[in-house]
Design an enzyme around this catalytic site. Sequence first.
Site, short mmCIF file in Angstrom:
data_model
loop_
_atom_site.label_atom_id
_atom_site.label_comp_id
_atom_site.label_asym_id
_atom_site.label_seq_id
_atom_site.Cartn_x
_atom_site.Cartn_y
_atom_site.Cartn_z
N HIS A 181 5.77 0.62 46.34
CA HIS A 181 6.73 -0.58 45.71
C HIS A 181 6.11 -1.71 45.29
O HIS A 181 4.84 -1.85 46.08
CB HIS A 181 8.12 -0.40 46.32
CG HIS A 181 8.94 0.60 46.17
ND1 HIS A 181 10.00 0.51 46.76
CD2 HIS A 181 8.71 1.77 45.52
CE1 HIS A 181 10.77 1.65 46.63
NE2 HIS A 181 9.79 2.45 45.87
N GLU A 215 6.48 -4.76 46.54
CA GLU A 215 6.11 -5.52 47.65
C GLU A 215 5.12 -5.06 48.68
O GLU A 215 4.31 -5.91 49.27
CB GLU A 215 7.56 -5.62 48.69
CG GLU A 215 9.07 -6.09 48.16
CD GLU A 215 9.67 -5.10 47.49
OE1 GLU A 215 11.05 -5.31 47.35
OE2 GLU A 215 9.07 -3.99 46.79
N CYS A 247 14.14 -2.83 48.94
CA CYS A 247 14.97 -1.57 49.31
C CYS A 247 15.28 -1.23 50.71
O CYS A 247 14.33 -1.81 51.56
CB CYS A 247 14.19 -0.21 48.74
SG CYS A 247 12.62 -0.12 49.39
N ALA A 279 17.55 3.47 10.52
CA ALA A 279 17.00 2.80 9.36
C ALA A 279 17.96 3.01 8.24
O ALA A 279 18.27 4.10 8.03
CB ALA A 279 15.88 3.01 9.07
N THR A 289 25.63 12.41 14.47
CA THR A 289 25.40 12.37 15.82
C THR A 289 25.48 10.84 16.18
O THR A 289 26.17 10.49 17.22
CB THR A 289 23.81 12.84 16.24
OG1 THR A 289 24.05 14.20 15.89
CG2 THR A 289 23.63 12.65 17.60
#
Length: 357
Positions: free
Chosen positions: A61, A63, A88, A167, A300
């Site tokens: 991560h 950190e 975390c 579009a 859709t």
Amino acid sequence: MIFYLVLPMMSKQDEHFMQRALQLASYGKSTVSPNPMVGCVIVLKGRVIGEGWHQKAGEPHAEVLAIRSVKDQELLKSATAYVTLEPCAHYGKTPPCAELLVEKQLKKVVIGAVDPNPLVAGKGIEILEKAGIQVEAGVLEQECLEINKAFFTFMQKERPFIVLKWAETADGFVARENFDSKWISNALSRQMVHKWRTELDAILVGKNTVKFDDPQLTARDWSGKNPVRLVIDHQLALRDKLKIFDKNQKTILFHTKSEKRNLNGVDAIQLGQENFLNEMMGYLFQQQFQSVLVEGGAQTLQAFIDADLWDEARVFKATVNFQKGIQSPQLNNHKLVSQKNIRDKKQTDFLSIYQNK
């Protein structure tokens, strides 16, 4: 769930270093899902002594990488860490970052946003404060929420972040009557869409788009990963020779038929007719899809709009006219976020981005 509300007197220095942490976080945009993008900057006496960002899911991560980058580890005991998301507090593929910050005896941790993951959700802050580390949360909070809006949606709504894209012509059509939609938008707009494909986990289209356009649904015009291809084909009517069956990229086909059919290696997921889209969202959540780009067709797209299953819509309006054809989808309950012109040598498109209220 415990909520922590810490309201710091935000300084220009805090904003400056958190902005840098946000910039670092953005470098993981195409590679960290289903994890959030996180950046970390370690500062001593107004000078950056370490930096890091989460680069890929399953890897260290932000950190961890920031701490590793500090040459003299003793300096950490007097330093402040600026991190865009709460460290975390649980063991996953990597150990808890909050415990690492405690181990290294950081003097202070400045946090952009609290992590919505139930495994964290304030627990990281609690670990830091119990160890005597000064904590400030909420620095550039809105910016830190925005950069991880897909992650927050995924955690809070238990479904992917849904982006609609289409579009349309100046007179409001997305295709001609024969379903031909090539090309409404200009080359730069199409390249922008390919960039979006690299940034989102999956791309979804309906049966007619596949049948009439035979698209590859890949990111050919931009460097990065291809999205997983999702196709709605209720009756399993698509023929095997179409490009979505080429095995070049993972494809999942959603249907309502009870019988099985050999689909040339494509995953076929049966869903119920009555609650089709919500069942699909549940499946995608379970499979850790954090974001989906819905590209068409009109039917859709409108189905997602009518079901209120969308978070953002990106709409290109071109200067061309079709006179007649297939009408563009109609948004409801939306908020305009931004607008800009996309110009190439041949045509100027107008890109509008909307949020679902």
